[in-house]
Design an enzyme around this catalytic site. Structure first.
Site, short mmCIF file in Angstrom:
data_model
loop_
_atom_site.label_atom_id
_atom_site.label_comp_id
_atom_site.label_asym_id
_atom_site.label_seq_id
_atom_site.Cartn_x
_atom_site.Cartn_y
_atom_site.Cartn_z
N ASP A 1 1.81 1.37 -12.74
CA ASP A 1 2.79 2.15 -13.50
C ASP A 1 3.25 3.38 -12.72
OD1 ASP A 1 0.21 3.19 -13.79
OD2 ASP A 1 0.43 3.66 -15.92
N GLU B 1 19.65 0.94 0.29
CA GLU B 1 19.17 0.47 1.58
C GLU B 1 17.68 0.14 1.56
OE1 GLU B 1 20.86 3.28 1.02
OE2 GLU B 1 22.82 2.85 1.88
N PHE C 1 22.14 5.42 7.59
CA PHE C 1 21.62 5.09 6.27
C PHE C 1 20.38 4.20 6.33
CE2 PHE C 1 26.31 5.64 5.16
CZ PHE C 1 26.15 7.02 5.01
N LEU D 1 3.56 2.48 -2.03
CA LEU D 1 3.93 2.00 -3.37
C LEU D 1 5.43 1.83 -3.56
CD1 LEU D 1 1.27 4.06 -5.33
CD2 LEU D 1 1.34 1.58 -5.06
N GLY E 1 0.83 -1.20 0.00
CA GLY E 1 0.00 0.00 0.00
C GLY E 1 0.86 1.24 0.00
N ARG F 1 30.27 -3.10 17.12
CA ARG F 1 30.00 -3.46 15.71
C ARG F 1 30.76 -4.73 15.34
NH1 ARG F 1 33.94 -0.15 11.86
NH2 ARG F 1 35.33 0.70 13.42
N HIS G 1 -9.77 8.02 -9.80
CA HIS G 1 -8.85 7.31 -8.90
C HIS G 1 -9.39 7.29 -7.47
CE1 HIS G 1 -4.99 5.80 -7.35
NE2 HIS G 1 -5.32 6.49 -6.28
#
Lengths: 613, 613
Positions: free
Chosen positions: B148, B360, B385, B119, B117, B312, B253
């Site tokens: 599209d 990402e 990121f 897009l 939902g 890390r 729409h």
């Protein structure tokens, strides 16, 4: 126009390499090999092609050069130092706390328009600048240096598509195709043909060159501006290019050289034996500057108390109203303009309106580009879809950008469309952006006035608007300064303070009526400014109700209004009880959902009674 | 394999249209015209091509069908109802609170793998599923229906690039090119040639068809799986296709038809006169199911107290360690694997490791696809990121996905690289994701144990890791349950409780030493579980220190640790004083920056003294 002396340019390119290596070695960190690959194309651009005033980097008609591959910052700094803006000795202060020659470029420097370093964002900003040049009738061009690795970012293709759509022949991308990413080779390596096909499919004119051949580069640059399409120069380069033991080798990403390695590298690089080409080859055209001050006044608003108007619609009306006296305002939308109501502006001011299609990252980047050129861009879409652009928004914060965002359709009160369309984390996101202002109107008058505040305030502002129609609460002459709040209900003996905004403010008012009828007085505050929060107003009210506060928000329980109030006031001993959405929301009728998730009048009544008991 | 009866299929397609129109009209909202454009291709896929068990939608070797254009949900629901999974009468409960036939698909429904939902996200998920099929030796195929308009989203091209790179010939995209977006025509309209060039440039085989011609569609589908490339079917369709007064018209729409309009539309649509094709044409191959349970035990950890290890790096070590006994674990990275240390896993388990390059959004989508097929995917990159993928993460929350994220290089303690590389809003982001677990280890032992917890916990988990090396604080047999905290310093007479995590925990411990030497006792808590927070542990400690709490975090002041503690405990009368980063950070040395932004030991000492005074 001066003659271009290729040998001198080659020397300059090597001088830029030497500076980049020396500075990163002095800093003990950085990306010298990513500078070396692009040194020739940057020398050609900066000293053999671009039109700008090296003493006045902010001049409005200078050609712009964006380093989308921000990790090559030392190369950019070296170019400006060699152009005479500041002493080359300063380059050795790279990455130090007392120098603004930071690890990645930021607009603390006068020659940097926007912060870069989060890859894949520069081209969108370039699209905004190129559109802005056209809008302002300026002939400056926008050059964007991209790495090849960052071309994996979808935002690059969003920007490419829009540049192709708007036929921005004043936008030039240069891709430094050095084949090597951080942790391994890029997916495409030196396959320039595939890059070419991709850009062509997105509407660009393409040129492939040897990025270490200055003749080729200058020949291609001579044809900049021809045709209607944006131009991409695909430069085949070597990472670490120019230094035998670095170039095209893996394992050298983001590593400074040791002093010995640096000396060895520098010994290989022949700087120019001549001097005199260390300046741009051409000055910018002197043209009138576009207006960057706000208007003396905006037109008035005219609502009737009690009328039902959605705040999203009031946003659109305000945009149209402000646009009539403020030529700085431009509008952008991501194919939702008939829902966010930005179409009111689009219809009237089509020249200042930019449909960005369903590509929110790029929309925010384009808006940031407009802001960097002195415009006041309002970018709107559903609040939930702004999460798509969080990285761009985050970096716009670092850029101290004058970006304005409007997110509609927030919370479960949108109803039947369901969770994917509900903005329930937008307050958390926008509060966390450095320097941001976060506004959340409840009625049409406050929405309109807050749009004015956004246009007048310098910096990132976010407006949160709702889908349902709500009653006009305020008179047309009411003021809504940033950082304020409105105490709507207050009486001696109140037991609890209820802080709300948007649809839940009306639930709080309903609850106050119910509670009053039952003999329990509560204070109700409209916290329309979520950040900065009206700390003193809420604290003063809370202290009169035994420090008992209920916050109620159509947002998840984390990072929104409740956390804002608790985070600001718990240190003062205020006890904040949060009512918020705490589970995955379902489709349903708005009023059903407010009840189901415990943020309606009934939930407030129950909570207030429990606290006052 | 059954024969395909084209006339029956046409009737089925119209039946799907009728259901879509009737359901949205009953609901009073929805997107009937977006269903009608895709009805023929979905009928062909579902009843003329795909291999699945209609009674067991979760069967592990069923072909998958993702509606990336989630607003066409009624069409998907109609297909499953017609296939016999539930009564067609239920379709009229669309968008109601007591039905899981929501406005957009969610995995509350057994035949929906992930929420759609927002897009442009489905293709990434499809890439993950297609990669997973290959990994598991299953022959199911993954079909993704895209609109599209959503092809403007860069994430689509990130996914397309990776699918091309990995040559996923078991992935099939169908683009419903109906020309009309929400607010205007799409940028490309019916220009299928440009779509074709784009997909081809990204490594796909392409087929162009009339999306209302079932013969063409079936012919193209007959060649699915041929060659090495993923296949995209570009279907030229009409929005509202099949209904004369809707098709190819603007302004329809997202609008339900009135009862009269619906009756008129339905009267135009010829449903099948036959019955008997309302089932899939072929059953899935019966193959052994991949393992989806965790292992009996993980290998032990072995650190020495006081050793210096970055969290890390411990993450990478843990990933490798867990991978040895847990075949469900897969790793994904976005060209940072040598910084996040996921490369430890990549080197050992190359078949379960997926380089996603610098993209990402797609990485998170691919990971969500793996999770939807029973894997435990760990996706890692710099924390900052991950903001790029906030929308994908948000929707993964709605999907109840078993997604694991690891963000490294958080806060100003990364030092010289500067603001663009500093994760300073990741806690705010991840806390706001519905159902999320947010973990923030300070040392190697807790980091390792928390990675175990992530693998064992069902749901979205986020691990926040730091760049600098920190001392091992805990014994190897210490346990770190989700929702816990560790009280590291506590004595009778303590005046203040300090809550910290990550690098600031060590500053808090230093501060405690200094303060102790000066006669001021403070309690120090390691709040490694930011969400859920160890409410009782912190409350109990706070109550022993006169409700005085200092939170200190290498994160912006909004939405992080301080807001979490204040938001949970201010209602109990706890007074939380937040130390956090409150301005745009600069490049510099880590210790300089902790001092500059007021989150080092000295700042804690000063605050504690002020509070205790």
């Amino acid at each position: 126009m001066n003659d271009i002396d290729i040998e001198s340019l080659k020397g300059i390119a090597n001088q830029l390499r030497i500076h980049s290596i020396a500075a990163t070695t002095a800093a003990g960190s950085g990306h010298p090999t990513s500078c070396c690959s692009a040194a020739d194309v940057v020398a050609a651009l900066f000293f053999g092609h671009m039109r700008f005033d090296p003493k006045d980097p902010r001049y409005h008609n200078n050609d712009r050069l964006l380093f989308s591959k921000g990790h090559a910052a030392p190369l950019l700094y070296a170019a400006w130092a060699e152009a005479g803006l500041f002493p080359v000795e300063d380059l050795l202060k790279l990455r130090k706390l007392d120098s603004d020659l930071e690890g990645h470029p930021t607009p603390r420097l006068p020659f940097v328009d926007v912060a870069t370093g989060s890859l894949g964002q520069g081209l969108s900003v370039g699209v905004g600048m190129a559109l802005c040049a056209r809008l302002d009738g300026l002939d400056f061009r926008t050059y964007v240096l991209l790495g090849d690795g960052e071309c994996a970012e979808g935002s690059v293709w969003e920007a490419a598509a829009l540049a192709g759509h708007y036929q921005l022949n004043n936008l030039i991308a240069v891709v430094d195709v050095n084949r090597l990413g951080q942790s391994e080779a890029t997916a495409l390596g030196h396959d320039l043909v595939t890059y070419r096909k991709r850009f062509e499919a997105f509407g660009w004119r393409t040129e492939e060159i040897d990025g270490h051949d200055l003749d080729e580069m200058l020949e291609v640059l001579a044809a900049v501006g021809l045709g209607k399409q944006p131009l991409v120069i695909l430069a085949r380069t070597l990472k670490g290019g120019g230094v035998s033991f670095l170039q095209d080798k893996e394992g050298w990403h983001g590593k400074a050289l040791s002093a010995e390695e640096a000396a060895k590298a520098i010994a290989e690089l022949q700087p120019s034996s001549k001097t005199g080409i260390g300046h741009p080859i051409e000055a910018p055209t002197r043209l009138p500057a576009p207006k960057t001050d706000g208007p003396a006044a905006y037109l008035p608003v005219a609502y009737k108390l009690g009328d039902l108007v959605a705040t999203r619609e009031a946003f659109g009306t305000a945009l149209l109203r402000l646009g009539q006296t403020d030529p700085r305002i431009v509008a952008l939308d991501a194919d939702t303009k008939n829902s966010t109501y930005s179409d009111k502006f689009f219809k009237r001011f089509s020249d200042r309106s930019f449909e960005c299609f369903i590509a929110e990252q790029n929309m925010v980047g384009v808006a940031t580009g407009f802001a960097a050129r002195g415009k006041v861009p309002f970018a709107s879409t559903f609040a939930c879809f702004l999460t798509r652009a969080f990285d761009q928004i985050r970096v716009a914060g670092l850029s101290m950008s004058n970006l304005k965002l409007a997110g509609s359709h927030v919370g479960v009160s949108i109803g039947e469309d369901g969770g994917s369309q509900m903005g329930l984390e937008d307050l958390a996101m926008m509060r966390s952006v450095v320097g941001s202002v976060v506004l959340y109107p409840s009625d049409a008058v406050s929405a309109e006035k807050l749009v004015e505040q956004m246009a007048l305030h310098k910096g990132i502002c976010y407006l949160r608007t709702s889908r349902p129609k709500t009653a006009v609460l305020y008179n047309n002459d009411e003021l809504f300064p940033v950082g304020g709040a409105k105490v709507l209900r207050q009486a001696a003996g109140d037991k609890v303070t209820i802080v709300a905004a948007g649809v839940t403010l009306f639930e709080a008012l309903k609850a106050a009526e119910t509670l009053k009828a039952e003999g329990l007085g509560v204070t109700v505050i409209d916290a329309y400014s979520i950040k900065p929060l009206a700390r003193q107003v809420i604290l003063a009210a809370a202290q009169k109700t035994n420090n008992l506060v209920i916050t109620v928000e159509d947002h998840y329980a984390e990072g929104g209004l409740g956390d804002a109030v608790a985070g600001e006031l718990s240190s003062e001993g205020v006890r904040v009880h949060k009512l918020a959405v705490r589970e995955i929301p379902h489709s349903g009728k708005p009023e059903e959902l407010l009840a189901r998730y415990g943020i309606d009048a009934q939930a407030i009544v129950a909570k207030a009674k429990a606290l006052a008991a």
